[in-house]
Design a protein around this motif. Structure first.
Motif, short mmCIF file in Angstrom:
data_model
loop_
_atom_site.label_atom_id
_atom_site.label_comp_id
_atom_site.label_asym_id
_atom_site.label_seq_id
_atom_site.Cartn_x
_atom_site.Cartn_y
_atom_site.Cartn_z
N TYR A 8 0.86 -1.18 0.00
CA TYR A 8 0.00 0.00 0.00
C TYR A 8 0.90 1.23 0.00
O TYR A 8 1.71 1.40 0.91
N LEU A 9 0.76 2.06 -1.01
CA LEU A 9 1.57 3.28 -1.12
C LEU A 9 0.66 4.46 -0.80
O LEU A 9 -0.22 4.81 -1.59
N VAL A 10 0.87 5.07 0.35
CA VAL A 10 0.05 6.19 0.81
C VAL A 10 0.86 7.47 0.71
O VAL A 10 1.95 7.56 1.29
N ARG A 11 0.33 8.44 -0.01
CA ARG A 11 0.96 9.76 0.01
C ARG A 11 0.40 10.49 1.23
O ARG A 11 -0.79 10.43 1.51
N PRO A 28 -1.73 8.06 -14.45
CA PRO A 28 -1.65 7.73 -13.01
C PRO A 28 -1.54 8.99 -12.16
O PRO A 28 -0.87 9.95 -12.52
N ARG A 29 -2.25 8.98 -11.06
CA ARG A 29 -2.26 10.12 -10.15
C ARG A 29 -1.57 9.74 -8.85
O ARG A 29 -1.35 8.57 -8.57
N CYS A 30 -1.29 10.75 -8.05
CA CYS A 30 -0.69 10.53 -6.74
C CYS A 30 -1.03 11.73 -5.85
O CYS A 30 -0.17 12.46 -5.41
N ILE A 36 -2.65 0.54 -4.33
CA ILE A 36 -2.58 -0.83 -3.83
C ILE A 36 -1.91 -1.66 -4.92
O ILE A 36 -2.45 -1.81 -6.02
N CYS A 37 -0.71 -2.17 -4.63
CA CYS A 37 0.07 -2.94 -5.60
C CYS A 37 0.15 -4.39 -5.14
O CYS A 37 0.61 -4.66 -4.03
N GLU A 38 -0.28 -5.28 -6.01
CA GLU A 38 -0.31 -6.70 -5.67
C GLU A 38 0.67 -7.47 -6.55
O GLU A 38 0.76 -7.22 -7.75
N ALA A 40 -2.47 -3.09 -9.93
CA ALA A 40 -2.44 -1.84 -9.16
C ALA A 40 -3.83 -1.21 -9.18
O ALA A 40 -4.48 -1.15 -10.22
N THR A 41 -4.24 -0.75 -8.03
CA THR A 41 -5.53 -0.08 -7.88
C THR A 41 -5.28 1.25 -7.19
O THR A 41 -4.58 1.32 -6.18
N TYR A 42 -5.88 2.30 -7.73
CA TYR A 42 -5.74 3.64 -7.16
C TYR A 42 -6.97 3.99 -6.36
O TYR A 42 -8.09 3.87 -6.86
N LEU A 43 -6.77 4.43 -5.12
CA LEU A 43 -7.85 4.94 -4.29
C LEU A 43 -7.62 6.44 -4.12
O LEU A 43 -6.62 6.84 -3.51
#
Length: 156
Positions: A4-7, A127-129, A136-138, A149-152
């Motif tokens: 999980y990559l959280v900015r 892709p956004r950030c 979410i990278c699996e 990869a799923t972007y929330l």
């Protein structure tokens, strides 16, 4: 397992920060609200470790998440602003675990670009950030590369 990559959440602009050290810039009221919402967004996901940049805004974003999952908050200089090579090495080494990284607007895109290139991870056309967002990278079944990869987007 999942990365999980959280900015970090909203912390105001660098230019309006009156402190002498940007590493100490805290979350704004909006950022604290975003963090509370992030805890709810992530609460049913399997997270075994929470790693964060030492910058105050990241620690303040990640600490409530670690508390919710009952895990120790791990502070790592590799997730601080700057080159992302150490963060990439750390992500590759933890591909077998459910790990959350809380970092910055240079580190997370660097990781995602690397996964897109090396792993052929599809991030979509734009892709956004955004602040307080989550990627979410699996990994694949062999845990050799990230394949989904799923972007929330940020809460609210």
């Amino acid at each position: 397992m999942t990365l999980y990559l959280v900015r970090h959440a909203q912390a105001g602009s660098r230019s309006s920060w009156s402190g002498s050290d940007d590493k100490l810039r805290p979350l704004t009221l909006e950022g604290r609200h975003q963090t509370a919402e992030l805890v709810g967004v992530l609460e049913n996901m399997p997270i075994d470790r929470v790693l964060t940049s030492p910058y105050k805004r990241c620690v303040e974003t990640a600490a409530p998440i670690a508390a919710r999952f009952g895990v120790r908050l791990e502070v790592h200089e590799a997730l601080a602003e700057g080159p992302f090579i150490e963060a990439l090495s750390m992500a590759r080494g933890l591909i077998d675990e459910n790990v959350l990284f809380c970092s910055h607007g240079d580190i997370i895109p660097g990781l995602l670009d690397s996964f897109a290139t090396a792993d052929q991870l599809d991030l979509g056309s734009h892709p956004r950030c955004q602040k307080a967002s989550v990627w979410i990278c699996e990994p694949d079944a062999e845990h050799e590369r990230f394949c989904r990869a799923t972007y929330l987007p940020p809460p609210r």
